[in-house]
Write a protein that holds these residues in place. Sequence first.
Motif, PDB file in Angstrom:
ATOM      1  N   TRP A  33      46.361 -44.697 -69.930  1.00 20.05           N
ATOM      2  CA  TRP A  33      46.078 -45.661 -71.006  1.00 20.05           C
ATOM      3  C   TRP A  33      46.494 -47.056 -70.567  1.00 20.05           C
ATOM      4  CZ3 TRP A  33      47.967 -49.459 -74.032  1.00 20.05           C
ATOM      5  CH2 TRP A  33      47.256 -49.762 -75.196  1.00 20.05           C
ATOM      6  N   PRO A  34      45.638 -48.067 -70.860  1.00 20.82           N
ATOM      7  CA  PRO A  34      44.389 -48.011 -71.621  1.00 20.82           C
ATOM      8  C   PRO A  34      43.129 -47.927 -70.767  1.00 20.82           C
ATOM      9  CG  PRO A  34      45.055 -50.282 -71.364  1.00 20.82           C
ATOM     10  CD  PRO A  34      46.097 -49.457 -70.640  1.00 20.82           C
ATOM     11  N   ALA A  35      43.296 -47.669 -69.448  1.00 21.04           N
ATOM     12  CA  ALA A  35      42.162 -47.786 -68.531  1.00 21.04           C
ATOM     13  C   ALA A  35      41.007 -46.860 -68.886  1.00 21.04           C
ATOM     14  CB  ALA A  35      42.624 -47.512 -67.102  1.00 21.04           C
ATOM     15  N   SER A  36      41.319 -45.654 -69.372  1.00 23.22           N
ATOM     16  CA  SER A  36      40.253 -44.700 -69.698  1.00 23.22           C
ATOM     17  C   SER A  36      39.742 -44.832 -71.127  1.00 23.22           C
ATOM     18  CB  SER A  36      40.744 -43.271 -69.440  1.00 23.22           C
ATOM     19  OG  SER A  36      40.849 -43.039 -68.053  1.00 23.22           O
ATOM     20  N   GLY A  37      40.325 -45.771 -71.883  1.00 25.95           N
ATOM     21  CA  GLY A  37      39.771 -46.111 -73.185  1.00 25.95           C
ATOM     22  C   GLY A  37      40.400 -45.410 -74.371  1.00 25.95           C
ATOM     23  N   GLU A  38      40.273 -46.044 -75.524  1.00 25.41           N
ATOM     24  CA  GLU A  38      40.680 -45.497 -76.821  1.00 25.41           C
ATOM     25  C   GLU A  38      39.709 -46.023 -77.861  1.00 25.41           C
ATOM     26  OE1 GLU A  38      44.813 -46.042 -77.919  1.00 25.41           O
ATOM     27  OE2 GLU A  38      44.289 -46.295 -80.036  1.00 25.41           O
ATOM     28  N   THR A  80      40.720 -50.988 -73.989  1.00 25.36           N
ATOM     29  CA  THR A  80      40.341 -50.750 -72.598  1.00 25.36           C
ATOM     30  C   THR A  80      41.348 -51.472 -71.705  1.00 25.36           C
ATOM     31  OG1 THR A  80      38.963 -52.715 -72.273  1.00 25.36           O
ATOM     32  CG2 THR A  80      37.926 -50.841 -73.376  1.00 25.36           C
ATOM     33  N   ALA A  81      41.152 -51.389 -70.392  1.00 27.63           N
ATOM     34  CA  ALA A  81      42.041 -52.109 -69.481  1.00 27.63           C
ATOM     35  C   ALA A  81      42.001 -53.610 -69.744  1.00 27.63           C
ATOM     36  CB  ALA A  81      41.665 -51.808 -68.034  1.00 27.63           C
ATOM     37  N   SER A  82      40.824 -54.133 -70.073  1.00 24.42           N
ATOM     38  CA  SER A  82      40.693 -55.568 -70.334  1.00 24.42           C
ATOM     39  C   SER A  82      41.028 -55.935 -71.768  1.00 24.42           C
ATOM     40  CB  SER A  82      39.257 -56.023 -70.016  1.00 24.42           C
ATOM     41  OG  SER A  82      38.966 -55.895 -68.646  1.00 24.42           O
ATOM     42  N   TYR A  83      40.740 -55.025 -72.697  1.00 26.83           N
ATOM     43  CA  TYR A  83      40.891 -55.322 -74.122  1.00 26.83           C
ATOM     44  C   TYR A  83      41.839 -54.304 -74.745  1.00 26.83           C
ATOM     45  CZ  TYR A  83      36.521 -57.678 -72.890  1.00 26.83           C
ATOM     46  OH  TYR A  83      35.567 -58.446 -72.264  1.00 26.83           O
TER      47      TYR A  83
END
Length: 251
Positions: A125-130, A150-153
């Motif tokens: 987390w958060p690279a693989s998303g939520e 996400t990784a950016s957001y």
Amino acid sequence: MTFLTILAFASCKPKLVWSDEFNYTGIPDSVKWNYDLGANNGWGNNEQQAYTRLSKNVRVEDGHLIIEAHLDSIDGKAFSSSRIVSKHKGDWLYGRIEVSAKLPYGRGTWPAIWMLSTDWEYGGWPASGEIDIMEHVGYNQDSVFGTIHTASYNHIKHTEKSGKVLVHDAAEEFHVYAINWTKDKIDFFVDDQLYYTAARSENDTFKEWPFDKRFHLIMNIAVGGNWGGKMGIDESIWPQKMEIDYVRVYQ
């Protein structure tokens, strides 16, 4: 409308592929649900509950799944609750996910209906998303939030992409919280009313849009924590429960 047109229209209509109507009594259906358990050092958000599978915290009765948080003492935490997950029993790439729910009430409650990556192919987390289908904090009782991380957001960077909608009777009435997740966007709904869209950019990478892998569903009540406890915890309101009438997934 020609017969072929009717057939084409029918073939595009989403089909129910997974559901739990909770038309039974006792423990949640073990074919469909697992649990996250314990205190886990505050679950990354300084939360004040330990999760259990005890019947006081999670059960099915009167046609509803009940997730109930109590002021007690388990695993060194002042509160107990439950966090139920469909991982490896209900995992999907794209679709419409609907949950009919009635939310808890009061300062310190932090219920959520959300999704995480099943396989974590892009990293932790958060690279693989939520995907937060529904998130609510009791000190802001009239508001419901839909969010992607996400990784950016994400909320660590204060860059999460989020929408808010007013639901004045969220603790008194059932409402249908839903997303429609496609390759290029995720639409967020309450009672079939669209209130927010997170869209894939033309030049995105997985750091912005990791939502091309399978995800699973999570439902829980957290207590306190960085967001839910921002205004403190009212110790006079417990127990508090989230009731789920049904979960339905269409593709």
